[in-house]
Scaffold this active site. Structure first.
Site, PDB file in Angstrom:
ATOM      1  N   VAL A  70       1.045  -0.826  -0.494  1.00 51.46           N
ATOM      2  CA  VAL A  70      -0.146   0.315   0.234  1.00 51.46           C
ATOM      3  C   VAL A  70       0.928   0.655  -0.017  1.00 51.46           C
ATOM      4  O   VAL A  70       1.703   0.988   1.042  1.00 51.46           O
ATOM      5  CB  VAL A  70      -0.925  -0.207   1.179  1.00 51.46           C
ATOM      6  CG1 VAL A  70      -1.820   1.744   1.295  1.00 51.46           C
ATOM      7  CG2 VAL A  70      -1.499  -1.005   1.397  1.00 51.46           C
ATOM      8  N   CYS A  71       0.596   2.121  -0.866  1.00 55.80           N
ATOM      9  CA  CYS A  71       1.082   3.167  -0.902  1.00 55.80           C
ATOM     10  C   CYS A  71       0.496   4.481  -0.399  1.00 55.80           C
ATOM     11  O   CYS A  71      -0.339   5.205  -1.282  1.00 55.80           O
ATOM     12  CB  CYS A  71       1.758   3.611  -2.658  1.00 55.80           C
ATOM     13  SG  CYS A  71       2.524   5.028  -2.841  1.00 55.80           S
TER      14      CYS A  71
END
Lengths: 166, 216
Positions: A89-90
């Site tokens: 996840v960014c």
């Protein structure tokens, strides 16, 4: 054996997440032998193509938590502009404290010890509802989301159903 | 004449000392080089430089590949080479989708084959091989968390009662470690089963609606 700061803090967060679980979130260490490795479930927000889905993810905390943020990785298929194809996840809250060298994010949006696992998971939930178009992690998903929204939504819905065995 | 007689021995001494000094430096330098690269000549440092550059390039490629597993090595190498090995610039171009496909003539050097890298490559290969396999064997949450039996045993009729009865029990923090663990697992299972039930109902409703629409 004294437990260190990270472990104590994580146990405390685990406790509060168990006593007052936020809507649509279940989170805790996979085993209490290793408090630095959590698994959580996030419900897809309503009114989005992710609605009805449940998404497992793992959280890995560094030894110097809460000074540095954990990393979060979805364990299933999440086709989203801000999720790398690997599941990583960014989002800004998972980025180390301080100013963004690229000036995309304000320091206040990034990780700091006053944030928490609960805030991360809530941020990820709202990220599912509203992708951030500025720094795509999955270029294909970002492009489809921007240009062919209905196709994107259909693809997400199909994968949500597949993830529930339907 | 006397001056010459005095100067000659001192001159010899000076020459001897400088000679020794030059010899000392020359030999010690050569010896240490010879240790590193037996049989090497003047090109030893060049070779080393090349190897170092190779290592740096591999590290750069690896960094980019970790961020973008979907981009192949050849494209990354081509981009890095074209733009002077600027890692950040390459990253930005990949993000913007502006990478060029390398021409056929571009033959990148194969990944280095030191024992370490071979081991790493094998590890990543097996990891990559395991991943799709895992995806295949655990395609959905029901299989992943082994919920087939629970899904089958708890019928939809007693579901409402069970959910109402179990929900408050599951909420609290237990002082017992094992109990905490099992409560967490129960909550997780319940969340997935509920989601699955809702989705089943939704799909059934959609089907009914479609059937109703077609029969009308």
């Amino acid at each position: 054996m004294s437990i260190n700061v990270a472990q104590r803090r994580l146990l405390q967060e685990y406790r509060s997440l168990t006593n007052n679980p936020p809507e649509g979130i279940t989170a805790g260490p996979i085993s209490e032998d290793d408090l630095l490795h959590w698994e959580c479930l996030i419900q897809g927000p309503e009114g989005t193509p992710f609605e009805g889905g449940v998404f497992p993810a793992e959280l890995k905390f560094p030894n110097d938590y809460p000074h540095m943020p954990p990393s979060m990785k979805f364990l299933g298929d999440v086709f989203h502009p801000n999720v790398y194809p690997s599941g990583l996840v960014c989002i800004s809250i998972l980025h180390p404290p301080g100013d963004d060298p690229n000036h995309y994010e304000k320091a206040s949006e990034r990780w700091s010890p006053i944030q928490s696992v609960e805030k991360i998971l809530l941020s990820v939930m709202s990220m599912l509802a509203e992708p951030n178009d500025e720094s795509p992690a999955n270029v294909e998903a970002a492009k489809m989301w921007r240009e062919r929204r209905s196709e994107y939504e259909a693809r997400v819905k199909t994968s949500v159903r597949a993830s529930l065995g339907l | 004449m006397a001056e010459e007689e005095i100067n000659l021995p001192s001159l010899v001494i000076v020459l001897l000392i400088t000679g020794l000094a030059v010899r000392y430096f020359f030999f010690s330098g050569n010896a240490s080089r010879a240790n590193r690269q037996p049989g090497g000549t003047g090109g030893v440092t060049l070779e080393e430089l090349q190897r170092r550059r190779e290592r740096e390039r591999e590290a750069a490629v690896e960094t980019v590949q970790q961020m973008f597993p979907q981009v192949d090595r050849r494209t990354i190498l081509w981009d890095l080479q074209r733009h002077g090995g600027n890692l950040q610039a390459t990253t930005e171009r990949i993000l913007a989708g502006r990478t060029e496909t390398p021409p056929i003539t571009f033959q990148p050097p194969p990944p280095p084959t030191s024992p370490e890298t071979i081991a790493a490559a094998q590890q990543s290969a097996t990891a990559a091989a395991n991943k799709p396999a895992e995806m295949k064997t655990h395609p959905d949450l029901i299989t992943r968390y082994n919920l087939k039996d629970k899904l089958a045993s708890a019928g939809p009729s007693d579901d409402a009662g069970a959910a109402a009865g179990a929900a408050p029990k599951i909420g609290g923090w237990s002082s017992n470690r094992e109990e905490r663990q099992s409560l967490l697992q129960k909550r997780r299972d319940q969340m997935i089963i509920e989601a699955r039930r809702k989705m089943e109902a939704k799909i059934a409703a959609e089907k009914a609606a479609a059937a109703g629409a077609s029969s009308n």
